[in-house]
Design a protein around this motif. Structure first.
Motif, PDB file in Angstrom:
ATOM      1  N   PRO A  89       0.807  -1.219   0.000  1.00  0.00           N
ATOM      2  CA  PRO A  89       0.000   0.000   0.000  1.00  0.00           C
ATOM      3  C   PRO A  89       0.842   1.272   0.000  1.00  0.00           C
ATOM      4  O   PRO A  89       0.406   2.306  -0.501  1.00  0.00           O
ATOM      5  CB  PRO A  89      -0.834  -0.093   1.270  1.00  0.00           C
ATOM      6  CG  PRO A  89      -0.383  -1.298   2.008  1.00  0.00           C
ATOM      7  CD  PRO A  89       0.632  -2.022   1.191  1.00  0.00           C
ATOM      8  N   ASP A  90       2.062   1.188   0.549  1.00  0.00           N
ATOM      9  CA  ASP A  90       2.936   2.355   0.647  1.00  0.00           C
ATOM     10  C   ASP A  90       4.376   1.899   0.427  1.00  0.00           C
ATOM     11  O   ASP A  90       5.001   1.339   1.332  1.00  0.00           O
ATOM     12  CB  ASP A  90       2.779   3.006   2.026  1.00  0.00           C
ATOM     13  CG  ASP A  90       3.706   4.190   2.236  1.00  0.00           C
ATOM     14  OD1 ASP A  90       4.407   4.610   1.288  1.00  0.00           O
ATOM     15  OD2 ASP A  90       3.738   4.707   3.368  1.00  0.00           O
ATOM     16  N   VAL A  91       4.907   2.146  -0.774  1.00  0.00           N
ATOM     17  CA  VAL A  91       6.248   1.657  -1.087  1.00  0.00           C
ATOM     18  C   VAL A  91       7.326   2.283  -0.207  1.00  0.00           C
ATOM     19  O   VAL A  91       8.361   1.673   0.035  1.00  0.00           O
ATOM     20  CB  VAL A  91       6.599   1.854  -2.588  1.00  0.00           C
ATOM     21  CG1 VAL A  91       5.686   1.012  -3.467  1.00  0.00           C
ATOM     22  CG2 VAL A  91       6.562   3.312  -2.994  1.00  0.00           C
ATOM     23  N   SER A  92       7.077   3.473   0.307  1.00  0.00           N
ATOM     24  CA  SER A  92       8.083   4.122   1.152  1.00  0.00           C
ATOM     25  C   SER A  92       8.271   3.396   2.480  1.00  0.00           C
ATOM     26  O   SER A  92       9.272   3.581   3.152  1.00  0.00           O
ATOM     27  CB  SER A  92       7.722   5.586   1.402  1.00  0.00           C
ATOM     28  OG  SER A  92       6.579   5.683   2.229  1.00  0.00           O
ATOM     29  N   ALA A  93       7.332   2.533   2.847  1.00  0.00           N
ATOM     30  CA  ALA A  93       7.425   1.779   4.096  1.00  0.00           C
ATOM     31  C   ALA A  93       8.149   0.439   3.901  1.00  0.00           C
ATOM     32  O   ALA A  93       8.330  -0.301   4.860  1.00  0.00           O
ATOM     33  CB  ALA A  93       6.032   1.540   4.666  1.00  0.00           C
ATOM     34  N   ALA A 106       2.388   2.893  -4.623  1.00  0.00           N
ATOM     35  CA  ALA A 106       1.942   1.554  -4.235  1.00  0.00           C
ATOM     36  C   ALA A 106       2.270   0.577  -5.364  1.00  0.00           C
ATOM     37  O   ALA A 106       2.453   0.976  -6.516  1.00  0.00           O
ATOM     38  CB  ALA A 106       0.446   1.566  -3.958  1.00  0.00           C
ATOM     39  N   GLU A 107       2.330  -0.708  -5.002  1.00  0.00           N
ATOM     40  CA  GLU A 107       2.672  -1.745  -5.983  1.00  0.00           C
ATOM     41  C   GLU A 107       1.934  -3.025  -5.627  1.00  0.00           C
ATOM     42  O   GLU A 107       1.703  -3.324  -4.453  1.00  0.00           O
ATOM     43  CB  GLU A 107       4.187  -1.991  -5.985  1.00  0.00           C
ATOM     44  CG  GLU A 107       4.653  -2.979  -7.019  1.00  0.00           C
ATOM     45  CD  GLU A 107       6.176  -3.079  -7.103  1.00  0.00           C
ATOM     46  OE1 GLU A 107       6.664  -3.732  -8.046  1.00  0.00           O
ATOM     47  OE2 GLU A 107       6.886  -2.522  -6.227  1.00  0.00           O
ATOM     48  N   ILE A 108       1.572  -3.778  -6.666  1.00  0.00           N
ATOM     49  CA  ILE A 108       0.992  -5.108  -6.473  1.00  0.00           C
ATOM     50  C   ILE A 108       1.668  -6.045  -7.466  1.00  0.00           C
ATOM     51  O   ILE A 108       1.868  -5.686  -8.628  1.00  0.00           O
ATOM     52  CB  ILE A 108      -0.552  -5.099  -6.638  1.00  0.00           C
ATOM     53  CG1 ILE A 108      -1.152  -6.471  -6.315  1.00  0.00           C
ATOM     54  CG2 ILE A 108      -0.961  -4.617  -8.020  1.00  0.00           C
ATOM     55  CD1 ILE A 108      -2.681  -6.467  -6.220  1.00  0.00           C
ATOM     56  N   VAL A 109       2.060  -7.217  -6.967  1.00  0.00           N
ATOM     57  CA  VAL A 109       2.724  -8.218  -7.797  1.00  0.00           C
ATOM     58  C   VAL A 109       2.038  -9.561  -7.555  1.00  0.00           C
ATOM     59  O   VAL A 109       1.874  -9.982  -6.412  1.00  0.00           O
ATOM     60  CB  VAL A 109       4.232  -8.317  -7.465  1.00  0.00           C
ATOM     61  CG1 VAL A 109       4.905  -9.380  -8.323  1.00  0.00           C
ATOM     62  CG2 VAL A 109       4.915  -6.963  -7.656  1.00  0.00           C
TER      63      VAL A 109
END
Length: 155
Positions: A89-93, A106-109
């Motif tokens: 939900p939050d790539v910075s985390a 955000a990213e989903i794989v």
């Protein structure tokens, strides 16, 4: 456009005998990026032969330098090892995140399995924070299953 409305279009693209497999995947990328507003980068990575790395396949969105990703590195590399969906939900985390663009939030794989083997994945980046729901996961699993069927039927 709803996920249910996109499903027959995905099937039509993957059954189009006039397109190569690479062209089919590119058309799927274009379809998803065009119709789902928060899908800002849509692409595929596949296992690179016998190497423990992923190689970039067809994609739509900003160009990326990440054409080869070692297993375990970044979100895609982690999915290659875990064989599990990964929603960020939050790539910075994320400590093990490989930044493709400063605009990505955000990213989903989702992995692609053929005969039980993880052979690749669909990777989607969003410039919107926390946009992905369970509906996205189920839809992208459907897309990956259709790609798996396409590979199995032509091997």
């Amino acid at each position: 456009m709803t996920f249910d409305a996109l499903k027959p279009q995905v099937k039509d693209i993957l059954s189009n005998q006039n397109l190569s497999f690479e062209a089919q995947l590119f058309e799927v990328c274009k379809l998803l990026e065009h119709h789902i507003s928060y899908y800002n980068w849509v692409g595929f990575y596949f296992k690179n032969g016998d190497k423990n790395e992923l190689k970039l396949g067809p994609y739509v969105g900003e160009p990326t330098d990440h054409t080869i990703i070692p297993f375990g590195k970044g979100i895609c590399g982690q999915v290659a090892v875990s064989n599990q969906n990964f929603v960020v939900p939050d790539v910075s985390a994320q400590d093990n995140y490989i930044a493709c663009s400063v605009t990505v939030k955000a990213e989903i794989v989702i992995p692609i399995f053929v005969n039980g083997e993880n052979i690749g994945q669909i990777d989607i980046d969003s410039n919107t924070a926390d946009p992905f729901t369970e509906a996205d996961e189920r839809f992208l699993e459907f897309v990956c299953q259709e790609i798996s069927k396409r590979i199995s039927n032509n091997s």
